[in-house]
Write a protein that holds these residues in place. Structure first.
Motif, PDB file in Angstrom:
ATOM      1  N   VAL A  30      10.048   2.500   5.297  1.00  0.00           N
ATOM      2  CA  VAL A  30       8.486   2.885   4.374  1.00  0.00           C
ATOM      3  C   VAL A  30       8.791   3.017   2.851  1.00  0.00           C
ATOM      4  N   ALA A  31       7.704   2.680   2.277  1.00  0.00           N
ATOM      5  CA  ALA A  31       7.710   2.903   0.448  1.00  0.00           C
ATOM      6  C   ALA A  31       6.876   3.628   0.354  1.00  0.00           C
ATOM      7  N   TYR A 206       2.722   3.381   1.372  1.00  0.00           N
ATOM      8  CA  TYR A 206       1.919   4.236   1.209  1.00  0.00           C
ATOM      9  C   TYR A 206       1.766   4.435  -0.374  1.00  0.00           C
ATOM     10  N   VAL A 207       0.497   4.625  -0.797  1.00  0.00           N
ATOM     11  CA  VAL A 207       0.396   4.834  -2.363  1.00  0.00           C
ATOM     12  C   VAL A 207      -0.065   6.214  -2.489  1.00  0.00           C
ATOM     13  N   TYR A 215      -3.883   5.163  -0.256  1.00  0.00           N
ATOM     14  CA  TYR A 215      -3.942   3.854   0.282  1.00  0.00           C
ATOM     15  C   TYR A 215      -2.807   3.891   1.437  1.00  0.00           C
ATOM     16  N   GLU A 216      -2.760   2.956   2.445  1.00  0.00           N
ATOM     17  CA  GLU A 216      -1.850   2.952   3.179  1.00  0.00           C
ATOM     18  C   GLU A 216      -1.806   1.546   4.018  1.00  0.00           C
ATOM     19  N   ARG A 217      -0.832   0.978   4.361  1.00  0.00           N
ATOM     20  CA  ARG A 217      -1.026  -0.437   5.118  1.00  0.00           C
ATOM     21  C   ARG A 217       0.319  -1.233   5.384  1.00  0.00           C
ATOM     22  N   GLU A 218       0.417  -1.654   6.615  1.00  0.00           N
ATOM     23  CA  GLU A 218       1.520  -2.399   6.912  1.00  0.00           C
ATOM     24  C   GLU A 218       1.845  -3.707   6.181  1.00  0.00           C
ATOM     25  N   VAL A 219       3.117  -3.691   5.699  1.00  0.00           N
ATOM     26  CA  VAL A 219       3.338  -4.929   4.647  1.00  0.00           C
ATOM     27  C   VAL A 219       3.332  -6.276   5.726  1.00  0.00           C
ATOM     28  N   GLY A 220       2.926  -7.335   5.178  1.00  0.00           N
ATOM     29  CA  GLY A 220       2.900  -8.585   5.597  1.00  0.00           C
ATOM     30  C   GLY A 220       1.499  -8.921   6.428  1.00  0.00           C
ATOM     31  N   GLU A 227      -4.834  -6.348  -4.635  1.00  0.00           N
ATOM     32  CA  GLU A 227      -5.441  -5.438  -3.750  1.00  0.00           C
ATOM     33  C   GLU A 227      -4.937  -3.899  -3.903  1.00  0.00           C
ATOM     34  N   LEU A 228      -3.725  -3.629  -4.625  1.00  0.00           N
ATOM     35  CA  LEU A 228      -3.351  -2.410  -4.881  1.00  0.00           C
ATOM     36  C   LEU A 228      -3.610  -1.945  -6.368  1.00  0.00           C
TER      37      LEU A 228
END
Length: 238
Positions: A30-31, A206-207, A215-220, A227-228
């Motif tokens: 997770v980043a 996560y941002v 913001y959070e989202r699954e990569v891919g 969008e970021l």
């Protein structure tokens, strides 16, 4: 594996985190992204106990660890690769690595095996094992910092901006090394400003902005750099 629930933390009366909630699943990468001063490093420090959690909870394997002293969290499986490629400059590469296993120093046989494992993973460190760490390049110091943390035999590895101030070619090497750590069964939480690197290797992002998860989202899943913008830079999307 690792969970933060509405964590509030800071320094003295200065509040940096304003209710951060995150989940890092077992075996995941997770980043946590964000600009300077958004609370990324404070989040890591609250996890390892270097910053006191004022409200909320940090959980490891389902157990709250807020009250566990920082020096005992290593034994619970947490290990931090700090920002800045920090090493003991006057000590050799090998002496630096051995410091990572200080809390289990009586287990000499296993430490020797782990040391050879690090040298197999980072061959450049083996070549320079007798060299003072202060003479290493930035990329080599980052490898050493990661290797030293691995010597603690963690289950969760926290990395604080491992790509900072490195040449693009070296960033690629570090990214590949981090990806390869998953073969050890590690759970990884990566703090980065390098969005491209994070999107290349992470499962989930996560941002953080203003001490909160924006913001959070699954990569891919169709995520795009533009969008970021709103969440990472605070810019308006058009």
């Amino acid at each position: 594996m690792l969970k933060l629930e509405n964590v509030v933390a800071g320094y003295g009366r200065t509040r940096i985190l304003n209710g951060v909630s995150m989940n890092v699943p077992s075996g995941g990468l997770v980043a946590l992204l964000g600009g300077n001063g958004t609370g990324k490093s404070t989040t890591l420090k609250s996890i390892v106990g270097l910053v006191a959690v004022q409200q909320g909870q940090v959980e490891l394997n389902g157990n709250a660890i807020n009250a566990v002293p920082a020096e005992e969290r290593v034994a619970h499986g947490l290990s931090l690769v700090p920002q800045g490629k920090e090493v003991f400059s006057a000590m050799s590469v090998e002496e630096n690595l051995l410091m990572g296993a200080f809390h289990r120093r009586r287990d000499r046989k296993m430490i020797a095996e782990d040391l050879e494992g690090i040298y197999g993973r980072f061959r450049r460190l083996k070549e320079r094992r007798r060299v003072d760490a202060g003479l290493l390049s930035g990329g080599e110091r980052q490898m050493l910092s990661i290797g030293r943390s691995l010597m603690a035999r963690p289950s969760v590895l926290l990395l604080d901006e491992p790509s900072a101030a490195l040449a693009p070619r070296v960033v690629e090497e570090i990214a590949e090394a981090i990806l390869n750590l998953r073969s050890l069964g590690l759970t990884l939480l990566l703090v980065e400003q390098n969005v491209g690197m994070a999107l290349d290797i992470a499962d989930y992002i996560y941002v953080i902005r203003g001490g909160r998860i924006a913001y959070e989202r699954e990569v891919g899943s169709g995520i795009a750099m533009e969008e970021l913008q709103e969440f990472y830079l605070g810019a308006e999307r058009h």
